[in-house]
Design a protein around this motif. Structure first.
Motif, PDB file in Angstrom:
ATOM      1  N   ILE A   7       0.844  -1.205   0.000  1.00  0.00           N
ATOM      2  CA  ILE A   7       0.000   0.000   0.000  1.00  0.00           C
ATOM      3  C   ILE A   7       0.881   1.258   0.000  1.00  0.00           C
ATOM      4  CG2 ILE A   7      -1.515   1.370   1.516  1.00  0.00           C
ATOM      5  CD1 ILE A   7      -2.896  -1.347   2.274  1.00  0.00           C
ATOM      6  N   LEU A  51       1.244   4.189  -2.746  1.00  0.00           N
ATOM      7  CA  LEU A  51       0.930   5.590  -2.422  1.00  0.00           C
ATOM      8  C   LEU A  51       2.117   6.516  -2.740  1.00  0.00           C
ATOM      9  CD1 LEU A  51      -0.957   5.132   0.998  1.00  0.00           C
ATOM     10  CD2 LEU A  51      -1.964   5.914  -1.158  1.00  0.00           C
ATOM     11  N   GLN A 109      -3.005   7.948   6.561  1.00  0.00           N
ATOM     12  CA  GLN A 109      -3.313   7.621   5.170  1.00  0.00           C
ATOM     13  C   GLN A 109      -3.175   6.112   4.932  1.00  0.00           C
ATOM     14  OE1 GLN A 109      -0.387   9.035   2.398  1.00  0.00           O
ATOM     15  NE2 GLN A 109      -1.860   9.195   0.700  1.00  0.00           N
ATOM     16  N   ILE A 110      -2.129   5.519   5.486  1.00  0.00           N
ATOM     17  CA  ILE A 110      -1.917   4.077   5.309  1.00  0.00           C
ATOM     18  C   ILE A 110      -3.000   3.300   6.063  1.00  0.00           C
ATOM     19  CG2 ILE A 110      -0.339   2.174   5.877  1.00  0.00           C
ATOM     20  CD1 ILE A 110       1.940   4.152   5.169  1.00  0.00           C
ATOM     21  N   GLN A 117      -6.057   4.272   6.776  1.00  0.00           N
ATOM     22  CA  GLN A 117      -7.340   4.376   6.059  1.00  0.00           C
ATOM     23  C   GLN A 117      -7.346   3.493   4.821  1.00  0.00           C
ATOM     24  OE1 GLN A 117      -7.585   8.603   5.384  1.00  0.00           O
ATOM     25  NE2 GLN A 117      -8.192   8.985   7.511  1.00  0.00           N
ATOM     26  N   THR A 118      -6.230   3.472   4.113  1.00  0.00           N
ATOM     27  CA  THR A 118      -6.160   2.660   2.891  1.00  0.00           C
ATOM     28  C   THR A 118      -6.253   1.175   3.252  1.00  0.00           C
ATOM     29  OG1 THR A 118      -4.713   4.363   2.006  1.00  0.00           O
ATOM     30  CG2 THR A 118      -4.867   2.330   0.740  1.00  0.00           C
ATOM     31  N   TYR A 119      -5.602   0.790   4.342  1.00  0.00           N
ATOM     32  CA  TYR A 119      -5.665  -0.606   4.786  1.00  0.00           C
ATOM     33  C   TYR A 119      -7.111  -0.997   5.103  1.00  0.00           C
ATOM     34  CZ  TYR A 119      -4.945  -4.849   7.517  1.00  0.00           C
ATOM     35  OH  TYR A 119      -5.021  -6.138   7.983  1.00  0.00           O
ATOM     36  N   ALA A 158      -9.823   0.299   3.995  1.00  0.00           N
ATOM     37  CA  ALA A 158     -10.609   0.216   2.751  1.00  0.00           C
ATOM     38  C   ALA A 158     -10.257  -1.068   1.989  1.00  0.00           C
ATOM     39  CB  ALA A 158     -10.339   1.453   1.892  1.00  0.00           C
ATOM     40  N   ALA A 159      -8.983  -1.440   2.004  1.00  0.00           N
ATOM     41  CA  ALA A 159      -8.542  -2.649   1.283  1.00  0.00           C
ATOM     42  C   ALA A 159      -9.174  -3.906   1.881  1.00  0.00           C
ATOM     43  CB  ALA A 159      -7.016  -2.754   1.309  1.00  0.00           C
ATOM     44  N   ILE A 185     -11.083  -1.315  -2.598  1.00  0.00           N
ATOM     45  CA  ILE A 185     -10.057  -0.827  -3.529  1.00  0.00           C
ATOM     46  C   ILE A 185      -9.781  -1.916  -4.568  1.00  0.00           C
ATOM     47  CG2 ILE A 185      -7.699   0.064  -3.746  1.00  0.00           C
ATOM     48  CD1 ILE A 185      -7.871   1.037  -0.877  1.00  0.00           C
ATOM     49  N   TYR A 223      -6.615  -4.063  -4.785  1.00  0.00           N
ATOM     50  CA  TYR A 223      -6.329  -5.062  -3.741  1.00  0.00           C
ATOM     51  C   TYR A 223      -7.437  -6.107  -3.602  1.00  0.00           C
ATOM     52  CZ  TYR A 223      -3.153  -1.222  -2.643  1.00  0.00           C
ATOM     53  OH  TYR A 223      -2.213  -0.226  -2.735  1.00  0.00           O
TER      54      TYR A 223
END
Ligand code: PMP
Length: 309
Positions: free
Chosen positions: A230, A234, A285-286, A288-290, A292-293, A298, A301
């Motif tokens: 991730i 990014l 940011q990481i 939140q992305t995790y 969502a993944a 996403i 992923y």
């Protein structure tokens, strides 16, 4: 965090009632810690509950068994299917924690494990985030432990062996009794290894660093691997790099990663605030992305998200 019982546990190829998944007091693994295990999470997605990186977790379980010379009587596909079955049969549509364990049962005593019967169980139950919602939002406080991480020639640090976790428990209790949330363990060479059940990252400018696995004796975390992917996607520079404790004190940001804990900001190490003592922008940011993944939000992923029919 108490266990929330569900209906069924997969036990040696059958679904048994939760209360019937029992072992004898002379179970070999109870005495010698001779089992291997995994910790996995399932999350709700828009198309039903899905187990995050299930195949990778079962692969690691089988790899741990190989290191300990345990012949698991089920293959990858069977254990993947069994795990999905446990999630489905217990109606865990909102997600859950999953605990597969391979252990040596009743029949032999003594330190030669090779003659013991091999047993396999998979349980699943609802479980909140391991280090708490407050920690997830505002960060946790770490203490460098007086206990050292394993030497890889004492126990196989690449494997998730049940008995190896006495080291983590000693460090965890020490940290909790001293008023911290979690412990950081140093490797025998004095470099940073990992936390009791999580990998560690520091952020320095746009570089994101985590201790090299074989040298630090840290487990190769599946969350760590997801975070590295991730963070690279990014646009950050992500690397394995040897760290000493002052690298934690002086980091711009720091966070830890693990299936149970998820992605958690570190706000203090040994009473020194990390950065300004609040979760930093890159960590957030990481994180939140995790999240969502794992929920299948996403596209990139989507192959990490293994749906339960
Ligand atoms: N290190 C240790 C010692 C662990 O027990 C865990 C949890 N399995 C981790 C790191 C993180 O691994 P993962 O991200 O695969 O859960």
């Amino acid at each position: 965090m108490p266990i929330n019982p569900t209906d069924k546990i997969w036990f040696d190829g059958e679904l048994v009632d939760w209360d019937q998944a029992r072992v004898h007091v002379l179970t070999h693994s109870l005495h010698y810690g001779s089992g291997v295990f995994e910790g996995i999470r399932a999350y709700p997605t828009s198309s039903g509950v899905a187990v995050f990186r299930l195949t990778d977790h079962i692969r690691r379980l089988l790899a741990s068994a190989k290191v300990f010379m345990i012949d698991v009587p089920y293959g990858l596909a069977e254990l993947v299917a069994a795990t999905k079955q446990v999630v489905a049969v217990n109606g865990l549509s909102e997600g859950c924690y999953i605990r597969p364990i391979v252990f040596l049962g009743y029949g032999e005593m003594g330190l030669n494990p090779l003659l013991c019967p091999v047993q396999v169980a998979i349980a699943a139950y609802p479980w909140g985030t391991y280090l708490g919602e407050e920690g997830l939002a505002n960060g946790i406080r770490l203490k460098v432990s007086s206990w050292q991480r394993h030497d890889p020639n004492a126990v196989p640090t690449a494997a998730k062996g049940t008995g190896m976790y006495v080291n983590s428990s000693l460090a965890k209790v020490e940290a909790l009794k001293a008023g911290y949330d979690e412990a950081v363990l140093l490797a025998p060479d004095g470099r940073v290894s990992e936390c009791t059940g999580e990998n560690l990252f520091v952020v320095r400018g746009r570089r994101i660093l985590t201790p090299p696995l074989s040298e630090s004796g840290a487990l190769h975390g599946i969350t760590q691997d997801s975070v590295m992917t991730i963070a690279t996607d990014l646009g950050y520079e992500v690397d394995f790099e040897g760290l000493v404790r002052t690298d934690l004190y002086l980091a711009d940001e720091a966070f830890l990663s693990g299936t149970a804990a998820e992605v958690v900001p570190i706000r203090e190490v040994d009473d020194r605030p990390v950065g300004d003592g609040r979760p930093g922008p890159i960590t957030k940011q990481i994180q939140q992305t995790y999240f969502a993944a794992v929920r299948g939000e996403i596209d990139r992923y989507k192959n990490w998200v293994e749906h339960v029919e």
